[in-house]
Design a protein around this motif. Structure first.
Motif, short mmCIF file in Angstrom:
data_model
loop_
_atom_site.label_atom_id
_atom_site.label_comp_id
_atom_site.label_asym_id
_atom_site.label_seq_id
_atom_site.Cartn_x
_atom_site.Cartn_y
_atom_site.Cartn_z
N ASN A 56 8.40 -6.09 1.97
CA ASN A 56 8.34 -4.57 2.42
C ASN A 56 7.54 -4.46 3.53
O ASN A 56 7.51 -3.56 4.54
CB ASN A 56 7.91 -3.92 1.27
CG ASN A 56 8.40 -2.22 1.78
OD1 ASN A 56 9.07 -1.83 2.22
ND2 ASN A 56 7.14 -1.55 1.66
N LEU A 78 3.03 2.95 -2.32
CA LEU A 78 3.38 1.81 -3.12
C LEU A 78 2.53 0.70 -3.46
O LEU A 78 2.77 -0.05 -4.36
CB LEU A 78 4.51 1.13 -2.07
CG LEU A 78 5.63 2.18 -1.63
CD1 LEU A 78 6.75 1.58 -0.43
CD2 LEU A 78 6.44 2.18 -3.05
N MET A 86 6.86 -6.38 -2.39
CA MET A 86 5.94 -5.68 -1.41
C MET A 86 5.68 -6.54 -0.21
O MET A 86 5.24 -5.98 0.83
CB MET A 86 4.67 -5.24 -2.20
CG MET A 86 4.93 -4.13 -3.32
SD MET A 86 5.47 -2.58 -2.52
CE MET A 86 7.22 -2.81 -2.94
#
Length: 488
Positions: A306, A279, A303
């Motif tokens: 996340n 990612l 992100m």
């Protein structure tokens, strides 16, 4: 004539009632086992999650203070921390994860002295790896420029990377120590040490970086000091307590069977790095869009969210690898299988809650990270993909933890290459650029890779012969333990 019939009816009813009672008893028994295993899981996962969050916060807080120094300091720290230190973190964490298999199974088999030997072998391998990675820190400016970073930011990040070389060697010692303690379920010790260091780090980072005006130099001093303080406190705990016989002092056996240990360490590193970097590549690819500024900012916000959620998954990853390796090492195939079921149900339930929170707050959470309406709107658009990623990432790291506990690292490494980099990444590029779907297409394609990988791991876990895995664990412990016994 009626009496026998009534007697038969009562007998039949009694049989049905007996079956119903048996079913209820079986259900209660299963629920009881589920609850007991859940308690065992949370005793490891709770402190492990807390430790992961506090150690993740060391860099996050330093980045926050760097943002109050100036824009270049923030950019330099962000690039070094995410790219250079991120590379080292992934490699060291991955290679150190070999201990989760070996220490966990040895502990389950009652071969406690092997844990200390394994940790020392891992130190030898990781310290050697750290020396190999030093040139990446030294020549980071041209490396960063090669990947498209500006000269100004590359040079600033390169200077900061030189200051952060001590952190690299702290990683090399820290991760084997953590796996050594996790295998013995002494995770609360790590949580307490991490909390103490985080408090010290927060106070002195603010004092050095902002109050005294040292800027990034102060940040480097405190990050290095904090990571080494974690290492020193953990080592002192191990040396003083001897970890119930798991630590018996330094031994030349640390240099025995190194090649077999290197192979398992490399398998663990490849497996975890392929997941860890997947990612992260999303941001790099998004930067090649026609107008990348707003999409990159929006992806960065997603992100960040996340990343915090991933710390929960990382805690479950550690917990299930300990549970599976311990039970396989002690020959309890049934309990190992039950552990996988319990952690899967628990992590997916948490993932569903996290996804609901992301979707419910999609119009609000972007403003915690940006004051730009354009970035916030783009982030809101991406919230659906973020929610799906959070849900998938609740189960996928858990299945990777099962693989580590069972010793399947190379199998999962090959699966990751196929699903992530042969299917997911090309699909994202095609959807994002060829189909002109932009960042939605890039991320959507990469999520497809995660879905495929998760599905394959579910199938492997479902059809695993756990009795055979227990036999292999016993064989591995005897084989490696025999080498140690001969050296005594």
């Amino acid at each position: 004539m009626e009496t026998p019939l009534l007697g038969n009816q009562r007998s039949t009813n009694g049989g049905h009632e007996g079956e119903a009672v048996s079913k209820r008893t079986a259900i209660h028994g299963l629920l009881g086992e589920f609850g007991s295993e859940s308690k065992r899981l949370w005793r490891i996962a709770g402190p492990a999650i807390f430790t992961a969050i506090t150690q993740y916060s060391l860099g996050a807080l330093t980045q926050t203070f760097a943002g109050h120094v100036d824009e270049l300091a923030l950019a330099a720290f962000s690039v070094e921390n995410s790219v250079i230190a991120g590379l080292a973190f992934g490699v060291m964490l991955g290679m150190g994860s070999a201990l989760e298999t070996l220490c966990g199974q040895a502990f389950g088999a009652g071969q406690y002295r092997m844990l200390g030997i394994y940790m020392q072998r891992s130190w030898v391998i990781l310290l050697t790896t750290a020396c190999i990675l030093v040139p990446v820190y030294v020549w980071s400016p041209p490396i960063l420029e090669f990947f498209g970073e500006t000269t100004q930011i590359s040079r600033a990040a390169g200077t900061f990377a030189l200051w952060m070389i001590p952190q690299l060697f702290a990683y090399a010692l820290n991760f084997p120590i953590q796996k050594f303690l996790q295998a013995q379920r002494k995770v609360m010790v790590m949580a307490v040490i991490s909390l103490i260091v985080l408090v010290i780090h927060t106070i002195f980072s603010w004092f050095l970086m902002l109050k005294l005006g040292w800027g990034l130099v102060g940040g480097a001093v405190m990050l290095n000091t904090s990571w080494w303080l974690i290492v020193i406190l953990q080592v002192l705990y191990i040396f003083i307590t001897t970890s119930d016989g798991a630590w018996t002092g330094f031994s030349w056996l640390a240099f025995a069977d190194l090649w077999a240990f290197v192979k398992l360490s490399l398998a663990s590193a490849v497996m975890l790095c392929l997941e860890f970097w997947y990612l992260m590549i999303l941001i790099v690819i998004t930067g090649h869009l026609t107008d990348p500024l707003i999409p990159v900012d929006a992806i960065s916000v997603c992100m960040n969210i996340n990343g915090w959620d991933a710390m929960i998954a990382l805690g479950f990853n550690a917990a299930i690898s300990v549970r599976v390796s311990n039970e396989l090492g002690s020959g309890n195939a049934r309990l190992a299988k039950l552990s996988v079921l319990v952690v899967s149900v628990t992590s997916v339930a948490i993932g569903v809650v996290a996804m609901i929170v992301v979707l419910a707050t999609r119009d609000y959470f972007p403003y915690l990270f940006t004051s730009s309406d354009a970035v916030a709107a783009e982030t809101t658009k991406l919230a659906l993909l973020l929610g799906l990623t959070v849900l998938l990432n609740s189960l996928q790291p858990v299945l990777s933890g099962v693989a580590i506990g069972a010793g399947w690292q190379w199998i999962v490494a090959y699966i990751n290459i196929g699903c992530y980099y042969i299917v997911g990444l090309p699909a994202g590029i095609l959807l994002g650029f060829t189909a002109n779907l932009g960042v939605m297409g890039i991320w959507g394609g990469m999520i497809g890779g995660i879905c495929l990988q998760t599905f394959i791991l579910i199938l492997i876990t479902w059809y695993t012969n756990w009795n055979k895995e227990a036999e292999q664990a016993e064989s591995r412990v005897k084989r490696w333990g025999g080498a140690i016994a001969e050296g005594e």
